[in-house]
Design a protein around this motif. Structure first.
Motif, PDB file in Angstrom:
ATOM      1  N   GLY A 140     -15.427  -7.449  27.751  1.00  6.48           N
ATOM      2  CA  GLY A 140     -14.649  -6.786  27.901  1.00  6.48           C
ATOM      3  C   GLY A 140     -14.866  -6.389  29.692  1.00  6.48           C
ATOM      4  N   THR A 141     -14.112  -6.586  31.091  1.00  7.54           N
ATOM      5  CA  THR A 141     -14.267  -5.730  31.849  1.00  7.54           C
ATOM      6  C   THR A 141     -13.025  -4.681  32.201  1.00  7.54           C
ATOM      7  N   PRO A 142     -13.925  -3.798  32.909  1.00  6.95           N
ATOM      8  CA  PRO A 142     -14.416  -3.732  33.767  1.00  6.95           C
ATOM      9  C   PRO A 142     -16.117  -3.605  32.334  1.00  6.95           C
ATOM     10  N   GLU A 143     -17.460  -3.876  32.818  1.00 11.15           N
ATOM     11  CA  GLU A 143     -18.527  -3.500  32.558  1.00 11.15           C
ATOM     12  C   GLU A 143     -19.688  -3.148  33.424  1.00 11.15           C
ATOM     13  N   THR A 144     -20.436  -2.279  33.308  1.00 14.18           N
ATOM     14  CA  THR A 144     -21.537  -2.460  34.843  1.00 14.18           C
ATOM     15  C   THR A 144     -22.435  -1.839  33.870  1.00 14.18           C
ATOM     16  N   PHE A 145     -23.826  -2.065  34.656  1.00 18.63           N
ATOM     17  CA  PHE A 145     -25.634  -2.813  34.050  1.00 18.63           C
ATOM     18  C   PHE A 145     -26.511  -1.947  35.146  1.00 18.63           C
ATOM     19  N   VAL A 146     -26.821  -1.142  34.676  1.00 20.11           N
ATOM     20  CA  VAL A 146     -27.836   0.394  35.391  1.00 20.11           C
ATOM     21  C   VAL A 146     -29.149  -0.752  34.844  1.00 20.11           C
ATOM     22  N   ILE A 147     -29.581  -1.557  35.539  1.00 19.05           N
ATOM     23  CA  ILE A 147     -30.830  -2.146  36.195  1.00 19.05           C
ATOM     24  C   ILE A 147     -32.187  -1.879  36.862  1.00 19.05           C
ATOM     25  N   ASP A 148     -33.388  -1.817  35.949  1.00 16.32           N
ATOM     26  CA  ASP A 148     -34.708  -0.942  36.993  1.00 16.32           C
ATOM     27  C   ASP A 148     -35.196  -1.835  37.901  1.00 16.32           C
ATOM     28  N   VAL A 157     -22.507   1.070  31.212  1.00 11.97           N
ATOM     29  CA  VAL A 157     -20.939   1.364  31.121  1.00 11.97           C
ATOM     30  C   VAL A 157     -20.006   0.303  30.668  1.00 11.97           C
ATOM     31  N   ILE A 158     -18.665   0.865  29.862  1.00 13.20           N
ATOM     32  CA  ILE A 158     -18.068   0.125  29.207  1.00 13.20           C
ATOM     33  C   ILE A 158     -17.072   0.538  29.694  1.00 13.20           C
ATOM     34  N   GLY A 159     -16.212   0.092  30.372  1.00 13.97           N
ATOM     35  CA  GLY A 159     -14.974   0.803  30.608  1.00 13.97           C
ATOM     36  C   GLY A 159     -15.069   1.177  32.327  1.00 13.97           C
TER      37      GLY A 159
ATOM     38  N   LEU B  48     -14.738  -8.887  19.374  1.00 17.62           N
ATOM     39  CA  LEU B  48     -14.910  -8.139  19.457  1.00 17.62           C
ATOM     40  C   LEU B  48     -13.973  -7.312  20.496  1.00 17.62           C
ATOM     41  N   VAL B  49     -13.222  -8.531  20.731  1.00 17.04           N
ATOM     42  CA  VAL B  49     -12.035  -7.717  21.791  1.00 17.04           C
ATOM     43  C   VAL B  49     -10.932  -6.952  21.279  1.00 17.04           C
ATOM     44  N   CYS B  50     -10.482  -8.022  19.732  1.00 18.50           N
ATOM     45  CA  CYS B  50      -8.744  -7.631  18.570  1.00 18.50           C
ATOM     46  C   CYS B  50     -10.230  -7.673  17.576  1.00 18.50           C
ATOM     47  N   GLN B  51     -10.655  -6.425  17.232  1.00 22.29           N
ATOM     48  CA  GLN B  51     -11.843  -5.906  16.287  1.00 22.29           C
ATOM     49  C   GLN B  51     -11.743  -6.247  15.184  1.00 22.29           C
ATOM     50  N   PRO B  61      -9.638 -14.500  24.773  1.00 17.03           N
ATOM     51  CA  PRO B  61     -10.027 -15.349  25.495  1.00 17.03           C
ATOM     52  C   PRO B  61     -11.358 -15.769  25.261  1.00 17.03           C
ATOM     53  N   LEU B  62     -11.940 -14.453  25.100  1.00 23.15           N
ATOM     54  CA  LEU B  62     -13.476 -14.253  24.198  1.00 23.15           C
ATOM     55  C   LEU B  62     -14.002 -15.346  22.902  1.00 23.15           C
ATOM     56  N   ALA B  63     -12.487 -14.586  21.992  1.00 25.05           N
ATOM     57  CA  ALA B  63     -12.787 -15.875  21.585  1.00 25.05           C
ATOM     58  C   ALA B  63     -13.185 -16.842  20.949  1.00 25.05           C
TER      59      ALA B  63
END
Lengths: 180, 167
Positions: A140-148, A157-159, B48-51, B61-63
């Motif tokens: 699900g967007t937005p998602e952010t990854f912290v990479i070392d 971060v989800i959301g 994972l969207v409609c769990q 869409p992911l499904a």
């Protein structure tokens, strides 16, 4: 056996307090959040053409040598629009390497977007099919990854990123990763 | 009246068939075994969207993307294990409906049984204590007699015997 009597009387109250505590805690928990299965693993394949210049190919090499953030976003995602000003602020106040993954978007719409609202990203990978995002476990967007510095995913971060999350969680983590 | 009955039945039939009016992409496999595998896998995996839906049902869409990926892997000859590993390594155990029996899920798995045992024990203890109370009441309280005293029991027996004789 007087205490037995008191115990029986106070049992409903004890159960109520016990349940009440957990329900109170539960108010802050989002049950739909799925923690990343990729924590502390090397970044998955990232092989995308740049959104702005389709002749440039981005690869996992962009994550090596410094701490990076990879932000998954799209123009059709309303929450990403909410997050965008925060990203712009982070970009203007920090020298962190912020990369974008444009998820299942329309190239022209995305280009219009960044020319209108600004571009906080050092580089944007264009994931038209969404297959790269699947490799990163994006749901699900937005998602952010912290990479070392060694291209290991350290946090997700989800959301949307808020200033609160940035200051309380991300900034300390990034400083920590930069020192080591 | 017959017309109304007919219309009602027709209406119900339409409603029943609407579940087949699926707007999902149709994956056709040349091998019926692969078709079955696709159905099983997409039924067993969580969207994972409609769990609360599985991948087969979900319109997210992911499904749709994951169904496409699963179909691709089946056609490429990948075994079920490989497909499940592929998804779990990216999305975690949550994509499986079955929670694994590991340290963090012990409470989830064992709590019902523990609570059952606890409940039964409490019930047992309460019954035993109540029994004891009734017995104590009967035996240890000289001021309070049981419902029917021994003398009265004798009297009743005699009256019943007399009634039997009179028959």
């Amino acid at each position: 056996m007087r205490y037995f009597h008191y115990l029986k009387i106070s049992l409903p109250l004890i159960i109520f307090l016990f349940l009440g505590y957990f329900l109170w805690r539960g108010l802050d928990i989002d049950p739909t959040v799925v923690p990343s299965a990729l924590l502390n693993q090397k970044t998955p394949e990232f092989n995308l053409l740049s959104l702005e210049n389709p002749h440039i190919r981005l690869s996992n090499k962009i994550f090596l040598g410094h701490v990076s953030l990879l932000n998954v976003w799209a123009t059709w995602c309303a929450t990403c629009a909410d997050e965008y000003p925060v990203l712009m602020q982070i970009h203007s106040e920090n020298s962190i390497a912020l990369y974008g993954l444009d998820y299942k978007d329309n190239r022209q719409t995305a280009l219009n977007w960044i020319s209108k609202f600004g571009n906080p990203y050092q580089a944007i990978g264009f994931d038209k099919t969404g297959n790269t995002a699947i490799n990163w476990g994006v749901y699900g967007t937005p998602e952010t990854f912290v990479i070392d510095k060694n291209s290991i995913i350290r946090y997700k971060v989800i959301g949307p990123i808020t200033m609160n999350i940035w200051q309380k969680k991300l900034l300390p983590l990034i400083n920590n990763l930069e020192r080591n | 009246m017959k017309i109304i009955k007919f219309m009602v039945l027709l209406g119900l039939l339409c409603i029943a068939c609407s579940s087949l009016a699926d707007n999902k992409e149709l994956y056709v496999f040349h091998n019926p075994l692969n078709q079955a595998r696709f159905t099983t896998l997409t039924d067993k995996l969580r969207c994972l969207v409609c769990q609360n839906q599985n991948l087969a049902e979900s319109n997210a869409p992911l499904a749709a993307d994951l169904r496409s990926q699963i179909a691709k892997m089946i056609n490429a000859g990948e075994p079920n294990n490989a497909i499940i590993n592929y998804l779990v390594s990216r999305y975690g155990e949550y994509i499986l409906y079955d929670p694994p029996f590991i340290k963090s899920t012990w409470i989830l798995w064992l709590a019902p049984f523990v609570l059952l045992v606890l409940g039964l024990s409490i019930l047992f203890v309460v019954i035993v204590i109540d029994n004891r109370k009734v017995n104590n009441l009967a035996e240890n309280s000289p001021g309070i007699s049981p419902a029917i005293s021994k003398a009265e029991q004798e009297q009743i027996k005699n009256v019943l015997a007399q009634m039997e004789e009179l028959r």
